[in-house]
Enzyme design. Structure first.
Site: not given
Ligand code: ADP
Length: 560
Positions: A503-504, A108, A422
């Site tokens: 969601y994120r 993220y 990733h």
């Protein structure tokens, strides 16, 4: 060299001069000590490092150029008053701060700031205490630097494991507080971390210190509070027991947001259930995902499925046990036959359902009967306990994860490709077979168009699934990196067109995703911007986080 040019960071934030930066950073060095300040002045400092030895300067899983999101400096405050002083200084220059706790945030964006040149505030390095573990109340109070591993080790070291369990994500090195701020999940019955928090201490963009919920009520029974600074005062005794308090419930606005810096967090811990059994159900055919999800829905709703179970694609499990080239010489996305062959080799299904039973034996037996009977409707489904599987099986890893024991084994799937990095694409889906099939079909098709394998898992919450697509790419292959970036951008639009939202997300697509949450002329973003500008008039706190920009930034120019 004049003092105003002593440090020349590779990146400066907008409108901040080199002289301003030098003055700012010198004041911070005086405040926190030179050992707690790293200024990023050379490309040699930009090193991807590893999960076990994470970098704080940039995103090690860079999907754009390696230094696209780059800190000017990384500063580790020693205590709350340091953070307050830094926040006040930042206000004088509109200097952007980017708080992190541990900074792994894998998939993220890592510790990287959205605006290059921001000061990354490493909240976890020095503020890493477990302030309380309360057995009767079954909760803890932690600082930002407490990892899942540290909390688990604390319970073991203090012989508390027979009383309390923690909940951990797939990998145990993240911050309990940081993960909860991002609304991350784990896999025990306490898997929804945000649901399980109670009481937060937050530094607002003006430097003021806030305690939320019952924490706003002073504790009258502790006369020793007199003379203690607010951050050192004991909490109200109900602050970690009841999270709502009185009046507007503001806790949520500090998650996935840029409204404050969290310095303490209360979390509920799960009482040891008095018995535990993990299991695996293998689902042989791809299309039986539909039936499996429809079987799961009523079981999860009525809590016969007590924890956050997962349905994992065969390649997710295969990648934990080996890299792509250990299975095949193919470099293109694997087809049906390849997947069947891998499933056969590993004695797994095309989908694999990992769950667990909690409680004394009679309870577990009753639940197991219900679960087994329900899943037996799937042709060819097989049932396993950990001891029925090989030493290196995923079930043996999940056996630990689903009882809150942190592990690191699942880092391995990132190595599916050489130089593996990733990116997570994580849309929400109803727990409905047809939705699962459709989301799988859309995401798999686009993965294949990008030349990548579909690797993914459905994580089952109370009434929805977090569908986590693990976009694994070779970060040294520029063309593949571009395709991975294309893939996530395309998936966001594809999914939004079907009514699915994430969601994120990663830094690189926060604006795009916020753009999809645009019901009624973007009322949601407009309200967030209103709050942002009121709470943070100088726009210092994590500008651009989740696509929320303060007025100082021309958002159309910043949008990615
Ligand atoms: P991890 O636990 O994976 O190492 P991080 O520490 O990187 O996670 O935190 C993930 C994200 O959560 C950060 O990028 C930031 O947006 C938010 N965050 C983390 N710690 C804090 C904090 N103390 N205050 C406010 N936001 C935070």
């Amino acid at each position: 060299m004049s003092d105003s040019h002593k440090f020349t960071p590779l990146a400066l934030p907008p409108k901040v001069t080199l002289a301003d930066f030098n003055k700012f950073i010198e004041e911070i060095i005086t405040l926190v000590g030179v050992e707690n300040v790293d200024i990023i002045t050379s490309k040699d400092q930009i090193d991807d490092k590893s999960y076990m030895d994470p970098t704080y300067t940039h995103d090690p899983h860079h999907v754009m150029e390696q230094d696209y999101f780059l800190a000017s400096a990384v500063v580790a405050p020693r205590k709350v008053s340091d953070v307050q002083a830094i926040v006040r200084l930042a206000n004088t220059l509109s200097f952007p701060l980017w708080p992190i706790s541990i900074g792994r945030n894998s998939g993220y964006g890592g510790a990287a700031p959205r605006v290059s040149g921001s000061l990354v505030l490493n909240m976890g390095k020095n503020m890493n205490k477990i302030l309380e573990v309360n057995v009767e109340g079954a909760y803890c109070l932690v600082e930002p630097g407490v990892t899942f591993q540290m909390l688990y080790d604390y319970l073991v070291a203090n012989n508390l494991q027979d009383k309390l369990w923690i909940d951990t994500p797939d990998i145990g090195g993240g911050s309990v507080l940081g993960n909860t701020m991002e609304r991350g999940v784990g896999y025990t019955p306490y898997g929804d971390h945000w649901m399980m928090h109670s009481g937060m201490e937050v530094i607002l963009p003006n430097g003021e210190l806030l305690r939320t919920g019952m924490g706003a009520l002073p504790d009258p029974s502790r006369p020793e509070t007199a003379g203690l600074k607010p951050e050192d005062q004991p909490w109200n005794k109900t602050a970690q027991l009841f999270n709502y308090g009185f009046g507007p419930y503001v806790d949520g606005i500090f998650t996935q947001s840029n409204f404050g810096i969290v310095t303490k967090l209360g979390m509920w811990l799960m009482p040891n259930p008095g018995g535990y059994q993990s299991y695996l159900v293998t689902i042989p055919r791809e299309e039986d995902l539909k039936l499996a999800v429809d079987i799961i829905r009523p079981l999860r709703l009525n809590m016969a499925l007590q924890n956050v179970p997962t349905i994992r694609h065969i390649l997710m499990d295969a990648a934990v046990m080996g890299s792509k080239k250990e299975y095949t010489s193919k470099t293109e996305p694997l087809g049906e036959e390849d997947l069947d062959a891998i499933a056969k080799k590993l004695k797994l299904g095309r989908w694999n359902f990992y769950g667990a039973l909690y409680g004394p034996e009679p309870i577990r037996n009753a639940l197991w009967t219900a679960v087994k009977e329900a899943f037996s409707a799937i042709p060819g489904a097989q049932f396993f306990f950990p001891e029925d599987t090989p030493e290196n099986s995923v079930l043996r890893i999940r056996h630990k994860t689903m009882q809150g024991i942190p592990t690191y084994d699942e880092l391995k799937w990132i190595d599916w490709l050489p130089n593996g990095a990733h990116l997570f694409f994580s849309p929400i889906a109803p727990v409905q077979g047809k939705d699962a099939m459709e989301q799988y079909a859309v995401t798999k098709k686009r993965c294949h168009e990008a030349g990548l394998d579909f690797i993914g898992t459905f994580t089952i919450g109370m009434r929805e699934m977090h569908h986590i697509v693990c976009i694994v790419f070779n970060k040294k292959d520029a063309a593949q990196k571009k395709k991975a970036h294309w893939l996530i951008k395309t998936l966001i639009d594809d999914c939004a067109a079907k009514g699915w939202g994430e969601y994120r997300t990663h830094l690189a697509v926060m604006d795009q995703i916020m753009g999809t949450y645009n019901w009624n002329d973007g009322a949601f973003l407009k309200f967030n911007e209103l709050l942002k500008n009121a709470i943070d008039p100088n726009g210092i706190m994590a500008p651009g986080k989740s696509g929320v920009w303060p007025r100082q930034y021309q958002k159309n120019q910043w949008k990615l």
